[in-house]
Design a protein around this motif. Structure first.
Motif, PDB file in Angstrom:
ATOM      1  N   VAL A 141       4.706  17.388   0.007  1.00  0.00           N
ATOM      2  CA  VAL A 141       5.251  16.670  -1.157  1.00  0.00           C
ATOM      3  C   VAL A 141       5.098  15.152  -0.938  1.00  0.00           C
ATOM      4  CG1 VAL A 141       7.480  16.065  -2.224  1.00  0.00           C
ATOM      5  CG2 VAL A 141       6.846  18.472  -1.946  1.00  0.00           C
ATOM      6  N   HIS A 142       5.410  14.707   0.268  1.00  0.00           N
ATOM      7  CA  HIS A 142       5.283  13.271   0.581  1.00  0.00           C
ATOM      8  C   HIS A 142       3.826  12.818   0.508  1.00  0.00           C
ATOM      9  CE1 HIS A 142       9.359  13.474   2.884  1.00  0.00           C
ATOM     10  NE2 HIS A 142       9.505  13.324   1.589  1.00  0.00           N
ATOM     11  N   GLN A 143       2.949  13.707   0.977  1.00  0.00           N
ATOM     12  CA  GLN A 143       1.523  13.359   0.949  1.00  0.00           C
ATOM     13  C   GLN A 143       1.036  13.208  -0.499  1.00  0.00           C
ATOM     14  OE1 GLN A 143      -1.605  15.523   0.725  1.00  0.00           O
ATOM     15  NE2 GLN A 143      -2.738  13.645   1.211  1.00  0.00           N
ATOM     16  N   SER A 144       1.560  14.068  -1.365  1.00  0.00           N
ATOM     17  CA  SER A 144       1.179  14.018  -2.778  1.00  0.00           C
ATOM     18  C   SER A 144       1.610  12.678  -3.411  1.00  0.00           C
ATOM     19  CB  SER A 144       1.829  15.207  -3.496  1.00  0.00           C
ATOM     20  OG  SER A 144       1.889  14.997  -4.859  1.00  0.00           O
ATOM     21  N   VAL A 145       2.850  12.242  -3.086  1.00  0.00           N
ATOM     22  CA  VAL A 145       3.349  10.951  -3.613  1.00  0.00           C
ATOM     23  C   VAL A 145       2.516   9.802  -3.026  1.00  0.00           C
ATOM     24  CG1 VAL A 145       5.332   9.364  -3.589  1.00  0.00           C
ATOM     25  CG2 VAL A 145       5.681  11.801  -4.011  1.00  0.00           C
ATOM     26  N   ALA A 146       2.230   9.905  -1.716  1.00  0.00           N
ATOM     27  CA  ALA A 146       1.477   8.841  -1.043  1.00  0.00           C
ATOM     28  C   ALA A 146       0.080   8.691  -1.635  1.00  0.00           C
ATOM     29  CB  ALA A 146       1.383   9.147   0.451  1.00  0.00           C
ATOM     30  N   SER A 147      -0.577   9.811  -1.918  1.00  0.00           N
ATOM     31  CA  SER A 147      -1.961   9.688  -2.395  1.00  0.00           C
ATOM     32  C   SER A 147      -1.985   9.032  -3.779  1.00  0.00           C
ATOM     33  CB  SER A 147      -2.690  11.024  -2.362  1.00  0.00           C
ATOM     34  OG  SER A 147      -2.300  11.792  -3.451  1.00  0.00           O
ATOM     35  N   LYS A 148      -0.969   9.295  -4.585  1.00  0.00           N
ATOM     36  CA  LYS A 148      -0.927   8.656  -5.915  1.00  0.00           C
ATOM     37  C   LYS A 148      -0.656   7.153  -5.789  1.00  0.00           C
ATOM     38  CE  LYS A 148      -0.046  12.735  -8.535  1.00  0.00           C
ATOM     39  NZ  LYS A 148      -0.136  13.689  -7.403  1.00  0.00           N
ATOM     40  N   ALA A 149       0.278   6.797  -4.890  1.00  0.00           N
ATOM     41  CA  ALA A 149       0.581   5.368  -4.699  1.00  0.00           C
ATOM     42  C   ALA A 149      -0.650   4.644  -4.147  1.00  0.00           C
ATOM     43  CB  ALA A 149       1.757   5.216  -3.739  1.00  0.00           C
ATOM     44  N   CYS A 150      -1.344   5.301  -3.214  1.00  0.00           N
ATOM     45  CA  CYS A 150      -2.505   4.641  -2.605  1.00  0.00           C
ATOM     46  C   CYS A 150      -3.650   4.503  -3.603  1.00  0.00           C
ATOM     47  CB  CYS A 150      -2.964   5.393  -1.359  1.00  0.00           C
ATOM     48  SG  CYS A 150      -1.747   5.234  -0.035  1.00  0.00           S
ATOM     49  N   SER A 151      -3.758   5.455  -4.544  1.00  0.00           N
ATOM     50  CA  SER A 151      -4.843   5.316  -5.526  1.00  0.00           C
ATOM     51  C   SER A 151      -4.596   4.066  -6.387  1.00  0.00           C
ATOM     52  CB  SER A 151      -5.019   6.576  -6.367  1.00  0.00           C
ATOM     53  OG  SER A 151      -3.933   6.717  -7.224  1.00  0.00           O
ATOM     54  N   LEU A 152      -3.330   3.703  -6.622  1.00  0.00           N
ATOM     55  CA  LEU A 152      -3.039   2.441  -7.329  1.00  0.00           C
ATOM     56  C   LEU A 152      -3.424   1.259  -6.444  1.00  0.00           C
ATOM     57  CD1 LEU A 152       0.546   3.224  -8.743  1.00  0.00           C
ATOM     58  CD2 LEU A 152      -1.572   3.140 -10.060  1.00  0.00           C
ATOM     59  N   ALA A 153      -3.090   1.378  -5.143  1.00  0.00           N
ATOM     60  CA  ALA A 153      -3.389   0.280  -4.208  1.00  0.00           C
ATOM     61  C   ALA A 153      -4.901   0.088  -4.059  1.00  0.00           C
ATOM     62  CB  ALA A 153      -2.744   0.556  -2.854  1.00  0.00           C
ATOM     63  N   TYR A 154      -5.663   1.191  -4.046  1.00  0.00           N
ATOM     64  CA  TYR A 154      -7.125   1.060  -3.913  1.00  0.00           C
ATOM     65  C   TYR A 154      -7.701   0.301  -5.102  1.00  0.00           C
ATOM     66  CZ  TYR A 154      -6.846   4.613  -0.208  1.00  0.00           C
ATOM     67  OH  TYR A 154      -6.539   5.299   0.929  1.00  0.00           O
ATOM     68  N   ARG A 155      -7.067   0.465  -6.265  1.00  0.00           N
ATOM     69  CA  ARG A 155      -7.607  -0.205  -7.469  1.00  0.00           C
ATOM     70  C   ARG A 155      -7.462  -1.726  -7.381  1.00  0.00           C
ATOM     71  NH1 ARG A 155      -5.373   3.092 -12.565  1.00  0.00           N
ATOM     72  NH2 ARG A 155      -6.792   1.738 -13.693  1.00  0.00           N
ATOM     73  N   ILE A 156      -6.432  -2.203  -6.675  1.00  0.00           N
ATOM     74  CA  ILE A 156      -6.326  -3.673  -6.522  1.00  0.00           C
ATOM     75  C   ILE A 156      -6.991  -4.117  -5.218  1.00  0.00           C
ATOM     76  CG2 ILE A 156      -4.255  -4.026  -7.931  1.00  0.00           C
ATOM     77  CD1 ILE A 156      -2.685  -4.228  -5.246  1.00  0.00           C
ATOM     78  N   GLY A 157      -7.367  -3.142  -4.369  1.00  0.00           N
ATOM     79  CA  GLY A 157      -7.959  -3.477  -3.069  1.00  0.00           C
ATOM     80  C   GLY A 157      -6.836  -3.731  -2.072  1.00  0.00           C
ATOM     81  N   VAL A 158      -6.881  -3.021  -0.945  1.00  0.00           N
ATOM     82  CA  VAL A 158      -5.782  -3.139   0.027  1.00  0.00           C
ATOM     83  C   VAL A 158      -6.021  -4.354   0.912  1.00  0.00           C
ATOM     84  CG1 VAL A 158      -4.577  -2.000   1.925  1.00  0.00           C
ATOM     85  CG2 VAL A 158      -5.440  -0.644   0.002  1.00  0.00           C
ATOM     86  N   LYS A 159      -5.135  -5.312   0.822  1.00  0.00           N
ATOM     87  CA  LYS A 159      -5.250  -6.515   1.649  1.00  0.00           C
ATOM     88  C   LYS A 159      -3.968  -6.668   2.463  1.00  0.00           C
ATOM     89  CE  LYS A 159      -6.340 -11.379   1.335  1.00  0.00           C
ATOM     90  NZ  LYS A 159      -6.391 -12.568   0.510  1.00  0.00           N
ATOM     91  N   ASN A 160      -4.086  -6.955   3.732  1.00  0.00           N
ATOM     92  CA  ASN A 160      -2.889  -7.078   4.583  1.00  0.00           C
ATOM     93  C   ASN A 160      -2.167  -8.390   4.358  1.00  0.00           C
ATOM     94  OD1 ASN A 160      -2.926  -4.603   5.797  1.00  0.00           O
ATOM     95  ND2 ASN A 160      -4.400  -5.243   7.348  1.00  0.00           N
ATOM     96  N   ASP A 161      -0.840  -8.404   4.543  1.00  0.00           N
ATOM     97  CA  ASP A 161      -0.007  -7.287   4.937  1.00  0.00           C
ATOM     98  C   ASP A 161       0.384  -6.432   3.731  1.00  0.00           C
ATOM     99  OD1 ASP A 161      -0.149  -8.111   7.525  1.00  0.00           O
ATOM    100  OD2 ASP A 161       1.774  -9.144   7.510  1.00  0.00           O
ATOM    101  N   VAL A 162       0.505  -5.125   3.997  1.00  0.00           N
ATOM    102  CA  VAL A 162       0.961  -4.212   2.959  1.00  0.00           C
ATOM    103  C   VAL A 162       2.464  -4.008   3.140  1.00  0.00           C
ATOM    104  CG1 VAL A 162       0.714  -1.910   1.962  1.00  0.00           C
ATOM    105  CG2 VAL A 162      -1.274  -3.034   3.014  1.00  0.00           C
TER     106      VAL A 162
END
Ligand code: ADP
Length: 261
Positions: free
Chosen positions: A189-210
């Motif tokens: 369940v956590h992985q499912s939530v994480a993958s959706k949140a990360c797909s939003l983050a990938y759209r803006i490009g992941v830049k540190n620090d997160v």
């Protein structure tokens, strides 16, 4: 001199009161049940702790989904701007914010001055939000504040592949009836939530620090799943549920300084 930030969310109302030196003198988080008393209960709790009243507040900024419902606010500001303000104040190295609240999830990009340069938001679907976790916590009979602990007991993560909360609920019930370990389903369940949140983050490009904020950042299982998905560590904001209210209070502080110039 005191200023106040109020964040009227879908799941909770949050208040932060700042003094002249931008120190947090009081704060509160009140879960919203049915009815609309959340904001007033959160205000009473935060003001009551330090024996102050609304009249002592020199400026009030409201944010969040229900920000227009509070008539005493001097100004309403979007939660994107307020989360950005609050996070940059707490973690000046933040460049990517992942905020997962009760009924939406957002990825926000900050520039080097802490200004919002881009964001993506999911507020169309419960999957990937706190609401999804609330439903799963009930189905799995694991209290919300225990989900993180149970997550780390999993030897393997179950696959929760349904993209819709209603279908995912049936999927989880079926996995339970097949005898899959509860902790594996929690991690899935956590992985499912994480993958959706990360797909939003990938759209803006992941830049540190997160940096992660929102009520769901209190769930260490979701934080772990996001770190696994991004293959890097992330920072959980201090007091992650009140960063929007803190940002609103900082906006109120700046408004007051501008006015007094
Ligand atoms: P909103 O701003 O939309 O009202 P919040 O940022 O308050 O939402 O987040 C609410 C979500 O946070 C809940 O749906 C729940 O999943 C999660 N949450 C709240 N408290 C806890 C906790 N103690 N442990 C884990 N998760 C929590």
């Amino acid at each position: 001199m005191y200023v106040l930030g109020l964040d009227v969310g879908s799941a909770s109302s949050k208040v932060v009161i700042l003094d002249d030196d931008k120190n947090i003198v009081s704060s509160s988080v009140v879960q919203v049940g049915t009815g609309s008393s959340g904001p007033s209960r959160a205000l009473n709790e935060a003001l009551g702790k330090v024996n102050l009243t609304l009249d002592d507040m020199k400026k009030i900024v409201a944010t969040g989904y229900g920000r227009y419902s509070f008539e005493r606010a001097d100004k309403q500001i979007s939660e994107i701007s307020c989360h950005a303000k609050g996070i940059y104040h707490l973690v000046p190295t933040a460049r990517t914010i992942i905020d997962i609240g009760g009924q939406d999830a957002k990825a926000i990009r900050l520039d080097d001055n802490g200004m919002v340069s881009q964001f993506f938001m999911n507020d169309k679907c419960a999957a990937g939000t706190g609401r999804f976790l609330d439903v799963m916590s009930r189905v799995l009979e694991v209290p919300l504040d225990q989900m993180g602990k149970v997550h780390f007991q999993a030897k393997e993560w179950a696959q929760v592949s349904s993209t819709c909360t209603v279908f995912a609920e049936s999927e989880v019930i079926s996995q339970l009836s097949k005898g899959l370990p509860r902790e594996s389903i929690v991690a899935g369940v956590h992985q499912s939530v994480a993958s959706k949140a990360c797909s939003l983050a990938y759209r803006i490009g992941v830049k540190n620090d997160v940096v992660m904020c929102g009520g769901v950042a209190q769930n260490a299982g979701v934080v772990d799943a996001i770190e696994k998905e991004l293959q890097q560590s992330i920072t959980v904001a201090p007091h992650p549920q009140i960063t929007g209210a803190l940002g609103a209070a900082l906006m109120a502080y700046e408004e007051l300084k501008k006015q007094n110039k």
